[in-house]
Design a protein around this motif. Structure first.
Motif, short mmCIF file in Angstrom:
data_model
loop_
_atom_site.label_atom_id
_atom_site.label_comp_id
_atom_site.label_asym_id
_atom_site.label_seq_id
_atom_site.Cartn_x
_atom_site.Cartn_y
_atom_site.Cartn_z
N THR A 92 0.80 -1.24 0.00
CA THR A 92 0.00 0.00 0.00
C THR A 92 0.83 1.29 0.00
OG1 THR A 92 -0.15 -0.04 2.43
CG2 THR A 92 -1.92 -1.13 1.20
N HIS A 93 2.16 1.15 0.00
CA HIS A 93 2.97 2.37 -0.08
C HIS A 93 4.34 2.06 -0.66
CE1 HIS A 93 4.14 6.47 0.76
NE2 HIS A 93 5.21 6.07 1.43
N HIS A 94 4.70 2.80 -1.70
CA HIS A 94 5.99 2.60 -2.37
C HIS A 94 6.34 3.88 -3.11
CE1 HIS A 94 9.34 0.42 -3.83
NE2 HIS A 94 8.78 -0.73 -4.15
N HIS A 95 7.64 4.03 -3.38
CA HIS A 95 8.10 5.03 -4.36
C HIS A 95 9.00 4.24 -5.29
CE1 HIS A 95 6.56 7.89 -1.44
NE2 HIS A 95 7.33 7.34 -0.54
N LEU A 96 8.39 3.70 -6.33
CA LEU A 96 9.12 2.76 -7.19
C LEU A 96 10.38 3.38 -7.77
CD1 LEU A 96 6.03 1.19 -9.00
CD2 LEU A 96 7.63 -0.05 -7.53
N THR A 130 -1.25 10.25 1.28
CA THR A 130 -0.08 11.09 1.57
C THR A 130 0.71 10.47 2.72
OG1 THR A 130 0.69 13.38 1.87
CG2 THR A 130 -1.13 12.68 3.26
N HIS A 131 1.82 11.12 3.09
CA HIS A 131 2.60 10.73 4.27
C HIS A 131 2.07 11.50 5.48
CE1 HIS A 131 5.65 10.13 0.99
NE2 HIS A 131 5.91 9.05 1.68
N LEU A 132 1.94 10.83 6.61
CA LEU A 132 1.42 11.54 7.78
C LEU A 132 2.06 11.02 9.08
CD1 LEU A 132 -1.00 13.71 7.84
CD2 LEU A 132 -2.16 11.99 9.22
N ALA A 177 0.35 7.09 4.79
CA ALA A 177 1.53 6.25 5.01
C ALA A 177 2.19 6.59 6.34
CB ALA A 177 2.53 6.46 3.88
N HIS A 178 2.70 5.55 6.97
CA HIS A 178 3.49 5.61 8.21
C HIS A 178 2.65 5.73 9.48
CE1 HIS A 178 7.01 5.48 5.78
NE2 HIS A 178 6.69 6.59 5.15
N CYS A 179 2.18 6.96 9.80
CA CYS A 179 1.34 7.13 11.00
C CYS A 179 2.01 6.56 12.25
CB CYS A 179 -0.02 6.49 10.78
SG CYS A 179 -0.91 7.23 9.40
N VAL A 184 6.16 -1.38 1.61
CA VAL A 184 7.62 -1.53 1.68
C VAL A 184 8.27 -0.16 1.69
CG1 VAL A 184 7.67 -3.81 0.61
CG2 VAL A 184 7.88 -1.77 -0.82
N ASP A 185 7.55 0.89 1.30
CA ASP A 185 8.08 2.24 1.13
C ASP A 185 9.19 2.20 0.08
OD1 ASP A 185 8.18 4.95 1.43
OD2 ASP A 185 8.98 4.95 3.46
N GLY A 186 9.71 3.35 -0.26
CA GLY A 186 10.70 3.42 -1.33
C GLY A 186 11.98 2.68 -0.97
ZN LIG Z 1 7.02 7.12 1.51
#
Ligand SMILES: [Zn+2]
Length: 444
Positions: free
Chosen positions: A62-66, A228-230, A265-267, A316-318
């Motif tokens: 649910t979150h990545h920066h390919l 978004t990132h939060l 993302a994150h929280c 996995v995030d970027g």
């Molecule tokens: Zn990110």
């Protein structure tokens, strides 16, 4: 309509309402949909022998920066906190163009596929030198994963007190115009969609309050999701308090950034009130445990979120902050982190697997994915548990997160993407060679 029969699995983990696990069972796929689950199924189509395997729903990221697969382990950024890390990498990313975006996405998507992921989101928030969201969508089309690209953005550059260099930010009118373009061109709201677009200003510290609000209005007008990132770390909370005079949850609520069409993302730093807000509004969370560890951000209160009824998926995030894009490893890390924080009974392997599959599908609003049930989309991961790393295991499902770190086979929408541990949709060797060539050019 073409059929695939996955036959004789040691266990089929359904993730259905009763979380049934079926021993010595089969899954029949017809077209892009699951036609039957059970024992003794037959077909005139292709048969995949799954003896010695655990079969699960495809994992969901649910979150990545390919694009960041091109900047793994960059010197100078490896040991920094979030803001320092970003400042090291921004000038390198500013030299990317369409080919870098396309190739790095192919690499990241293949890495996900090989680790059991059938559906992924991507958060692309910079568009240097003619790059477009279209480049990542083309990459996903070739790799064959179900794709939820989000049109990210940054609009506050250094000269306006923001973090990114001025060359990486865009005007807000142009951002909104391109959000409309990609939503109209690519978003598919139908069941079984292979592409759904989201709108995703990068973070509260890189766009204006106006853009956050306008993005939410636009997303609702277009029927697309918001991301978004939060509340990523302490710096992030301090910035919110100093700049906006409130915590991130309040900021999000004020600007329309809560609801079942929103995931953050994150929280990591959500407090009890914010967890209640997310639960009440159906707002989702992309939990990124490896990235949170790598950047020293902290341990997200996932146990408290789940207990309150917040939808949680994994990200996995970027690859510049992970450094891997291995989703099954991410699931294990999620389990371990909750146990470090709360004790050994804080999260089971089965719950981590649920978050990695059904949880992610719920976060992305995909009620047609995330479980192996008749009528759901045929997104299926087949894990070989006959190898040395699994030898002696009494419970292959509980063991899965520590066992084979790659899938043997992956099916997405009824199509084989991975077979026998290798990509079948793309020539991975030449993609990797091209990626390394591009990375060398960036180093020079
Ligand atoms: Zn990110």
């Amino acid at each position: 309509m073409s059929e695939i029969l996955i036959k004789n699995a040691d266990v089929v983990v359904t993730m259905d309402g009763a979380r049934r696990e079926l021993a010595r069972s089969d899954v029949l796929v017809r077209g892009g949909v699951i036609a039957a689950v059970g024992a003794g199924l037959v077909t005139t189509g292709r048969v995949i022998d799954a003896k010695g395997c655990v079969v699960t729903p495809g994992l969901v990221n649910t979150h990545h920066h390919l694009y960041q697969t091109l900047t793994r382990a960059v010197p100078g950024g490896q040991d920094a906190l979030l803001f320092g890390w970003l400042k090291t990498l921004y000038p390198i990313w500013a030299r990317f163009g369409p080919e870098e975006i396309f190739t790095s996405a192919q690499v990241g998507l293949a890495e996900l596929a090989l680790t059991g992921c059938s559906m992924t989101s991507d958060h692309l928030y910079m568009y240097p030198n003619g790059a477009r969201l279209d480049d990542t969508i083309a990459a996903a089309g070739e790799v064959g994963l179900r794709f939820h690209p989000t049109r990210g953005a940054m609009s506050i550059g250094e000269s306006d007190g923001g973090l990114p260099p001025d060359g990486l930010v865009e005007g807000e009118a142009a951002i909104l115009e391109d959000c409309i373009r990609v939503a109209d061109r690519f978003h598919d709201a139908r069941e079984g969609a292979m592409v759904r677009v989201g709108i995703a200003p990068c973070s509260p510290f890189s766009v204006s309050r106006d853009l956050m609000r306008d993005a939410a209005l636009l997303a609702r007008d277009k029927g697309v999701m918001l991301h978004t990132h939060l509340a990523e770390n302490d710096e992030d909370i301090a910035y919110s308090l100093a700049k906006f005079g409130c915590r991130p949850g309040q900021y999000a609520e004020d600007l329309g950034w809560v609801g079942d069409d929103v995931w953050h993302a994150h929280c990591v730093k959500l407090d009890g009130q914010e967890i209640d807000l997310f639960a009440r509004t159906g707002t989702g969370v992309a939990h990124c445990p490896c990235s949170n560890c790598r950047l020293g951000s902290g341990i997200a209160p996932v146990r408290a979120m789940r207990d309150a009824g917040v939808k949680v998926g994994l990200g996995v995030d970027g690859s510049a902050s992970n450094d891997a894009g291995n989703l099954v490893a991410e699931a294990r890390q999620a389990m371990l982190l909750q146990r470090v924080a709360r004790g050994a009974d804080a999260m089971s392997a089965r719950e981590a697997l649920e978050i990695a599959t059904l949880g992610g599908a719920q976060v992305l609003g995909r009620h047609d994915c995330g479980s192996l049930e008749v009528g759901k989309r045929a997104d299926i991961a087949i894990w070989d548990v006959s190898g040395v790393e699994a030898a002696g295991s009494w419970d292959p499902v509980a063991f899965l997160l520590a066992g084979p770190m790659r899938v043997r086979d992956l099916i997405v929408e009824g199509r084989e993407v991975v077979r026998g541990g290798a990509m079948v949709t793309i020539d991975l060797g030449s993609v990797v060679a091209r990626q390394n060539q591009l990375a060398r050019r960036l180093m020079e």
